[in-house]
Design a protein around this motif. Structure first.
Motif, short mmCIF file in Angstrom:
data_model
loop_
_atom_site.label_atom_id
_atom_site.label_comp_id
_atom_site.label_asym_id
_atom_site.label_seq_id
_atom_site.Cartn_x
_atom_site.Cartn_y
_atom_site.Cartn_z
N SER A 22 36.94 51.68 -0.39
CA SER A 22 35.90 52.59 -0.87
C SER A 22 34.97 51.88 -1.84
O SER A 22 33.75 51.96 -1.75
CB SER A 22 36.54 53.81 -1.54
N LEU A 23 35.57 51.15 -2.80
CA LEU A 23 34.77 50.42 -3.77
C LEU A 23 34.06 49.25 -3.12
O LEU A 23 32.95 48.90 -3.50
CB LEU A 23 35.67 49.95 -4.92
N THR A 24 34.70 48.62 -2.14
CA THR A 24 34.09 47.50 -1.45
C THR A 24 32.82 47.93 -0.73
O THR A 24 31.81 47.21 -0.72
CB THR A 24 35.08 46.89 -0.44
N LEU A 25 32.86 49.12 -0.15
CA LEU A 25 31.69 49.63 0.57
C LEU A 25 30.54 49.89 -0.39
O LEU A 25 29.38 49.58 -0.09
CB LEU A 25 32.05 50.90 1.32
N VAL A 26 30.86 50.43 -1.57
CA VAL A 26 29.82 50.64 -2.59
C VAL A 26 29.21 49.30 -2.99
O VAL A 26 27.99 49.16 -3.12
CB VAL A 26 30.42 51.34 -3.83
N GLY A 27 30.07 48.28 -3.16
CA GLY A 27 29.58 46.95 -3.51
C GLY A 27 28.69 46.36 -2.44
O GLY A 27 27.71 45.68 -2.73
N SER A 28 29.02 46.62 -1.18
CA SER A 28 28.22 46.09 -0.07
C SER A 28 26.81 46.68 -0.07
O SER A 28 25.83 45.98 0.21
CB SER A 28 28.91 46.40 1.26
N VAL A 29 26.71 47.97 -0.38
CA VAL A 29 25.39 48.61 -0.44
C VAL A 29 24.58 48.02 -1.59
O VAL A 29 23.37 47.79 -1.47
CB VAL A 29 25.55 50.14 -0.62
N THR A 30 25.23 47.75 -2.73
CA THR A 30 24.54 47.13 -3.87
C THR A 30 24.01 45.76 -3.51
O THR A 30 22.88 45.40 -3.85
CB THR A 30 25.49 47.04 -5.07
N ILE A 31 24.82 44.97 -2.81
CA ILE A 31 24.40 43.63 -2.40
C ILE A 31 23.19 43.71 -1.48
O ILE A 31 22.27 42.88 -1.56
CB ILE A 31 25.57 42.89 -1.71
N LYS A 32 23.16 44.70 -0.61
CA LYS A 32 22.05 44.86 0.33
C LYS A 32 20.72 45.00 -0.42
O LYS A 32 19.69 44.45 0.01
CB LYS A 32 22.30 46.09 1.21
#
Length: 328
Positions: A22-32
């Motif tokens: 769940s947190l990894t997905l949030v981080g992926s959106v931030t990186i985008k």
């Protein structure tokens, strides 16, 4: 774990391990949107741990965020990716904690790539605190010596490893804070910051206008929508204004069902919830005695009806809320 509900009372529920995806997905959106912040600098995140409290069972309880701060995985990355030392987060005096977190954040101002806290109100409180203490903070930075009223030994030890005499940084901060108007002060003090990260929707939306004033054009990013039980959904379009944010609810984070309740009128008291004079417990007994009521999915929720919310998380936990509400 202790948590504050909408009526400001505390309730407890057992903590299950959060699914890290769940947190990894949030981080992926931030990186985008902003790139990999871990490779660009540090986050200045205002964090405040709460003390543990005892329960009747003998188990200790604390807030979810405090439990996160205590985790070894978080502590291992703290000094690399965040400006605040562990000791300042766990300081029991919130004024000393805030002063020290601002102090180390200002000393490391050229490394800061994002600013924030859990809630928008906390970020605003930090800026208001800075308005009152910027001269003293500059004095500490200029001399490399902490103020005498900072008595927490953990804070003094941790900050002393970061704080060194730096008249140049002190003068630069003084020049910025001396202006009559503080419009854009966050962007001026931390010029490399890419955004302000905090929950700024719902009740927190009242703080967005003033944070826009202080932010100097920095995006105000609400990454996710959370409740006690889980991270419910994430914000895919981080650059949208908080007033336009919509969250994508993912069933692998939390799955919501709605248990129909017969009574249409809901009245709440401090001690119990009642339906046309029938208590919450009595209502549940009536359901059990008369018929088996199955929960429905969101698409089958009907306007004007009352439901009890059932949440199933990815770890298998099912939480049936103690609060009935009517959808209008």
């Amino acid at each position: 774990m202790a948590n504050v509900t909408s009526n400001c009372s505390k309730r407890m529920f057992p903590l299950l391990l959060m699914k890290i995806s769940s947190l990894t997905l949030v981080g992926s959106v931030t990186i985008k949107h902003f790139g990999d912040l871990n490779k660009q600098g540090k986050r200045m995140l205002f964090m405040f741990a709460k003390p543990e409290i005892g329960t009747a069972s003998g188990l200790m309880a604390t807030t979810i965020t405090t439990n996160l701060f205590k985790g070894s995985s978080f502590k291992n990355i703290l000094s690399m990716h965040y400006t605040s030392p562990t000791e300042t987060i766990f300081c029991s005096d919130t004024n000393q904690s805030m002063f020290c977190q601002l102090l180390v954040g200002l000393v490391q101002r050229d490394e800061v790539v994002s600013i924030g806290s859990i809630f928008a109100s906390t970020v605003l409180r930090a800026i208001k605190f800075l308005e009152d203490y910027w001269k003293e903070l500059c004095s500490n930075i200029r001399t490399g010596q902490m103020s005498d009223w900072i008595t927490d030994s953990g804070c003094r030890t941790a900050v002393s490893l970061i704080l060194k005499p730096n008249p140049e940084i002190a003068e630069s901060i003084e020049n910025i804070c001396s202006y009559k108007s503080w419009e854009g002060v966050i962007k001026k003090l931390w010029p490399r910051a890419k955004f302000i990260g905090a929950i700024a929707t719902g009740v927190m939306s009242q703080y967005t206008e003033v944070l826009d004033f202080y932010g100097g054009g920095l995006p105000l990013v609400s990454n996710y929508y959370v409740c006690s039980e889980a991270i419910c959904g994430i914000n895919i379009e981080l650059l949208d204004k908080p007033s336009n944010v919509s969250y994508t609810f993912l069933p692998n984070m939390a799955y919501f069902e709605f248990l129909p309740v017969k009574k249409d009128s809901v009245t709440m008291s401090q001690d119990q919830i009642q339906f046309d004079g029938v208590s919450y417990q009595e209502s549940k007994e009536m359901k059990g005695n008369n018929e088996a009521i199955e929960p429905v999915d969101l698409v089958n929720v009907e306007l004007g009806h009352c439901y009890e919310l059932v949440v199933t998380t990815s770890t298998g936990k099912i939480s049936s809320s103690d609060k009935f509400s009517s959808l209008n």
